[in-house]
Design an enzyme around this catalytic site. Structure first.
Site, PDB file in Angstrom:
ATOM      1  N   HIS A 104       0.843  -1.199   0.000  1.00 59.86           N
ATOM      2  CA  HIS A 104       0.000   0.000   0.000  1.00 59.86           C
ATOM      3  C   HIS A 104       0.873   1.242   0.000  1.00 59.86           C
ATOM      4  O   HIS A 104       1.738   1.397   0.858  1.00 59.86           O
ATOM      5  CB  HIS A 104      -0.923   0.013   1.230  1.00 59.86           C
ATOM      6  CG  HIS A 104      -1.882   1.155   1.207  1.00 59.86           C
ATOM      7  ND1 HIS A 104      -2.088   1.992   2.270  1.00 59.86           N
ATOM      8  CD2 HIS A 104      -2.692   1.609   0.216  1.00 59.86           C
ATOM      9  CE1 HIS A 104      -2.992   2.915   1.944  1.00 59.86           C
ATOM     10  NE2 HIS A 104      -3.373   2.703   0.704  1.00 59.86           N
ATOM     11  N   HIS A 105       0.661   2.102  -0.985  1.00 54.44           N
ATOM     12  CA  HIS A 105       1.343   3.398  -1.073  1.00 54.44           C
ATOM     13  C   HIS A 105       0.295   4.499  -1.040  1.00 54.44           C
ATOM     14  O   HIS A 105      -0.237   4.874  -2.082  1.00 54.44           O
ATOM     15  CB  HIS A 105       2.114   3.529  -2.390  1.00 54.44           C
ATOM     16  CG  HIS A 105       3.313   2.652  -2.503  1.00 54.44           C
ATOM     17  ND1 HIS A 105       3.963   2.448  -3.697  1.00 54.44           N
ATOM     18  CD2 HIS A 105       4.006   1.940  -1.573  1.00 54.44           C
ATOM     19  CE1 HIS A 105       5.004   1.643  -3.505  1.00 54.44           C
ATOM     20  NE2 HIS A 105       5.040   1.306  -2.227  1.00 54.44           N
ATOM     21  N   HIS A 132      -6.091   4.436  -6.364  1.00 56.57           N
ATOM     22  CA  HIS A 132      -7.296   5.091  -5.850  1.00 56.57           C
ATOM     23  C   HIS A 132      -7.154   6.608  -5.981  1.00 56.57           C
ATOM     24  O   HIS A 132      -6.048   7.138  -5.872  1.00 56.57           O
ATOM     25  CB  HIS A 132      -7.517   4.722  -4.384  1.00 56.57           C
ATOM     26  CG  HIS A 132      -8.149   3.376  -4.215  1.00 56.57           C
ATOM     27  ND1 HIS A 132      -9.155   3.138  -3.316  1.00 56.57           N
ATOM     28  CD2 HIS A 132      -7.938   2.201  -4.851  1.00 56.57           C
ATOM     29  CE1 HIS A 132      -9.522   1.874  -3.395  1.00 56.57           C
ATOM     30  NE2 HIS A 132      -8.789   1.274  -4.306  1.00 56.57           N
ATOM     31  N   GLU A 186     -16.228   2.098   0.407  1.00 59.55           N
ATOM     32  CA  GLU A 186     -15.851   2.850   1.620  1.00 59.55           C
ATOM     33  C   GLU A 186     -16.955   3.819   2.051  1.00 59.55           C
ATOM     34  O   GLU A 186     -17.157   4.051   3.241  1.00 59.55           O
ATOM     35  CB  GLU A 186     -14.522   3.572   1.423  1.00 59.55           C
ATOM     36  CG  GLU A 186     -14.517   4.604   0.312  1.00 59.55           C
ATOM     37  CD  GLU A 186     -13.141   5.249   0.079  1.00 59.55           C
ATOM     38  OE1 GLU A 186     -12.192   4.924   0.798  1.00 59.55           O
ATOM     39  OE2 GLU A 186     -13.040   6.077  -0.837  1.00 59.55           O
TER      40      GLU A 186
HETATM   41  C1  NOJ Z   1      -8.877   6.195   0.324  1.00 64.44           C
HETATM   42  C2  NOJ Z   1      -8.973   4.881  -0.350  1.00 64.44           C
HETATM   43  O1  NOJ Z   1     -10.044   4.832  -1.249  1.00 64.44           O
HETATM   44  C3  NOJ Z   1      -9.096   3.821   0.719  1.00 64.44           C
HETATM   45  O2  NOJ Z   1      -9.294   2.571   0.129  1.00 64.44           O
HETATM   46  C4  NOJ Z   1      -7.861   3.856   1.572  1.00 64.44           C
HETATM   47  O3  NOJ Z   1      -8.006   2.938   2.608  1.00 64.44           O
HETATM   48  C5  NOJ Z   1      -7.636   5.231   2.169  1.00 64.44           C
HETATM   49  N1  NOJ Z   1      -7.689   6.222   1.146  1.00 64.44           N
HETATM   50  C6  NOJ Z   1      -6.299   5.337   2.879  1.00 64.44           C
HETATM   51  O4  NOJ Z   1      -5.257   5.213   1.967  1.00 64.44           O
HETATM   52 CA    CA Z   2     -11.278   6.748  -2.142  1.00 62.76          CA
END
Ligand code: NOJ
Ligand code: CA
Length: 699
Positions: free
Chosen positions: A408-409, A478, A503
């Site tokens: 994850h970045h 994202h 989300e």
């Molecule tokens: C928004 C992203 O859509 C989500 O999936 C992620 O967990 C958070 N940013 C933190 O990076």
């Molecule tokens: Ca998002």
């Protein structure tokens, strides 16, 4: 194909072009003042009324908008079938008639080509600027491409915005966009709207005379993302490019061209979903050996943070973090940090036990105590784990269990910082066996004042994809610009968010029909990391301070694995929630990720989508149906199955009394024998749906 050359009194010339099956016809002509225009009809119904083409240049009296005369026209036909690395089908036909009109401006001597490609499902066109003495460097102040609608259509739209697509869709007449705009702009961490009638693409519309019309773009490379601004008296959309910090739109160097502007049209909504026109307008694959690109089903330390049950950050001791200087070793760990070695191992165990390919871990690296909201340049270094996350131990444990870790970045939109660290971060991934990265662009951009969808940022997202390809890394970005089919050229772009994903079900909820719109809009450009599979809709049951409700039934959540096509699929809920519903969880374990064939059985934007897909290289089929607000009986038949073969169909559907709000977990599972003569009538409740796995019975 027909191509007519008419010269009326030396003033107007018109060229016509037909689609391969003759259903679509377009006409190109020049107005008396030399402005290029086009029209489009579908089965003799007007889709695009006379619409102007051209561009305004900065600091330049001679714009590329009028005073053109026509120098040349070339027509051709193209018909080719190609095989995507992953996709909704194993082969894609790319069949169109093309017309390239070369225009010259007498006064300036400048040349511009408008290239049209007319497919059976729609039209794509772009502006090309050949190498020439008269036009080298130029700055686009405005693109003035018009899309003149033939009526006050019903549209499924999200507000035009330079920074986010994370909106619910509003369904309204075009004439109602203005009055509905304010209520459609819901809060986001970074957002910039620009016009009371500005909307984003892909825009889905329905006309009163039964046409489904979609406006979007293809192959967005080295150019800003296009929005649409509506003149709501004349019902004319005009392109509205995302500006940079100075208000400039695009810096161009000839020879070059714009992305394709696309208009899809059909009298059958299913054909919009089945169209591969956007991919076809992109360049063929640029990766020589794509054998390392693989679809993935994954779980992750994620929903628990999104819902507030646990935290990305490790300590509550800091109000600010200076990377390299802030001392984490002396900090007191909070008791909510999600990405601990022990907890991640539980996910790895669960993934191994249930056959998942990967585990995503967010909040593993230092910096999350202070990651957005302060326009911070040095945010993350993407290589330093928190003290309670033993990266080597996790790496070795995952390997021993046959599970891949997903990196994850989160850049927090400090793009300068990401580019600063990118080589090292990708190398670090490879050194530790990570082959896929989820990246993110939350918050306002750095460089300050830049917009998420400006040319500079479009170039950054592309740079990240191409560099990742050099490292054999798959990317799921994202908050990046919405996709425009670039994954044909770079299939290591296996996912994007760039829309309102699951989300938001933890941030107040999404409209129950959201997932009946997304395949018509956002998914036109490429797959979405929608992160389905939520089984517990009442989030307060495990995160007491969060009273958000997931507006979906459990059966609808299962169907999303089929209706929301993606080679990357997450089972997003907590392990504990899957353990409560092992029979329904079985569908998530079984469902395929890659397909030989997809057949859209039923579709109406905003109301329902039903699709059947045949697993790649197997005789297994999967069906998904998602339903909007109105209860509906879906009626399908199974005539796509092999003749004479018996199959076991396992049907996961809403119970009669299910409802996304009041009774979302009421589902039924039935096993039946089906053949290619079978039919099914199935009730889908509000926000509901069904999922079916169909496996050949032994003979
Ligand atoms: C928004 C992203 O859509 C989500 O999936 C992620 O967990 C958070 N940013 C933190 O990076
Ligand atoms: Ca998002």
């Amino acid at each position: 194909m027909s191509c007519l050359w008419m010269s009326l009194a030396g003033l107007v010339s018109a060229q016509e072009l037909e689609s391969p099956n003759g259903n679509l016809e377009m006409e190109f002509s020049l107005l008396e003042n030399g402005t290029p225009t086009y029209t489009l009809t579908y089965k003799d119904k007007q889709v695009i009324k006379e619409s102007k083409l051209g561009l305004d240049l900065k600091n330049d009296e001679a714009d590329l908008f009028n005073s053109f005369s026509q120098a040349d026209v070339e027509t051709s036909t193209f018909d080719e079938t190609w095989k995507p690395v992953w996709g909704e089908e194993k082969e894609i036909r790319n069949h169109y008639n093309e017309m390239a009109v070369t225009l010259t401006q007498e006064e300036t001597g400048r040349k511009m080509i408008v290239r049209f490609r007319l497919f059976d499902e729609g039209l794509g066109f772009r502006y090309e600027f050949p190498q020439q003495k008269e036009l080298g460097h130029f700055v686009i102040e405005d693109e003035k491409t018009q899309f003149a609608m033939s009526g006050d259509h019903t549209a499924f739209w999200i507000p035009g915005d330079y920074d986010t697509q994370e909106y619910d869709y509003t369904e309204s007449r075009l004439s109602e966009i203005r009055e509905r705009m304010a209520s459609s702009i819901t809060a986001n961490i970074s957002q910039t709207s620009f016009s009371p009638t500005g909307v984003q693409t892909s825009l889905m519309m329905k006309s009163e005379n039964g046409l489904y019309i979609n406006l979007h773009e293809a192959a967005l490379i080295d150019y800003p993302a296009m929005h649409l601004d509506l003149d709501d008296e004349k019902m004319i959309f005009e392109s509205w490019l995302t500006p940079d910090v100075n208000g400039d739109k695009a810096f161009m160097i000839a020879p070059t061209h714009t992305p394709w502007r696309t208009i899809m049209v059909s009298d059958d909504a299913r054909e919009i979903l089945a169209s591969r026109m956007i991919y076809n307008l992109n360049d063929p694959i640029a990766i020589e050996d794509p054998s390392w690109i693989k679809p993935m089903k994954y779980i992750g330390v994620w929903w628990e943070m999104i819902t507030g049950k646990s935290s990305w950050h490790y300590t509550d001791d800091f109000s600010a973090v200076r990377l390299g200087e802030t001392d984490y070793d002396s900090a007191k760990p909070n008791d909510t940090h999600g990405a601990t070695t022990e907890h991640v191992k539980e996910y790895i165990d669960f993934a191994a036990e249930h056959g998942f390919d990967g585990v995503l871990v967010e909040g593993w690296n230092i910096g999350w105590e202070d990651w957005f909201g302060h326009s911070k340049d040095y945010v993350f270094d993407f290589v330093t784990p928190y003290p309670d996350f033993d990266l080597e131990e996790v790496r070795d444990y995952a390997k021993s269990k046959g599970v891949e870790m997903i990196m994850h970045h989160e850049t927090s939109s400090s793009v300068r910082n990401y580019e600063r660290h990118m080589d090292e971060a990708y190398q670090f991934m490879k050194d530790n066996g990570y082959n896929a990265v989820k990246s993110g662009y939350v918050g306002d951009m750095l460089p300050r004042g830049e917009n998420h969808y400006s040319q500079w940022l479009v170039n950054h997202y592309q740079y990240a994809i191409e560099k990742a390809a050099d490292f054999k890394i798959m990317v799921n970005a994202h908050e990046a610009v919405r996709p425009t089919g670039v994954a044909r050229t770079y299939p290591n772009l296996i996912g994007n968010e760039s829309a309102r994903g699951t989300e938001y079900q933890a941030f107040g909820g999404s409209k129950p029909n959201h997932v009946t719109v997304l395949p018509f809009t956002r998914l036109q450009g490429g797959p979405m990391d929608y992160t389905p599979g939520i089984f517990e809709m009442d989030i307060s049951t495990f995160s007491p301070d969060n009273d958000s409700h997931v507006n979906s039934t459990l059966a609808n959540q299962l169907a999303l694995y089929v209706t929301m096509y993606s080679p990357l699929q997450m089972a997003a809920d907590l392990i504990e929630n899957y353990k409560r519903f092992p029979d329904a969880f079985q569908f998530i374990k079984d469902v395929a990720l890659d397909w030989d064939k997809s057949i859209y059985l039923e579709a109406e934007p905003g109301d329902y989508i039903t699709v059947a897909r045949k697993e790649k290289g197997s005789e297994n089929w999967f069906i998904g149906n998602v339903n909007g607000e109105t209860p509906r009986t879906s009626r399908i038949n199974f005539d796509f199955l092999n003749k004479g073969q018996k199959y076991i169909a396992t049907i996961y559907s809403d119970a009669k009394d299910a409802h996304y709000k009041t009774n979302p977990q009421a589902y039924e599972i039935k096993k039946v024998v089906v053949t290619n003569k079978s039919k099914l009538s199935k009730l889908s409740v509000p926000g509901g749906g069904y999922a079916i796995s169909i496996i050949p019975a032994e003979k």
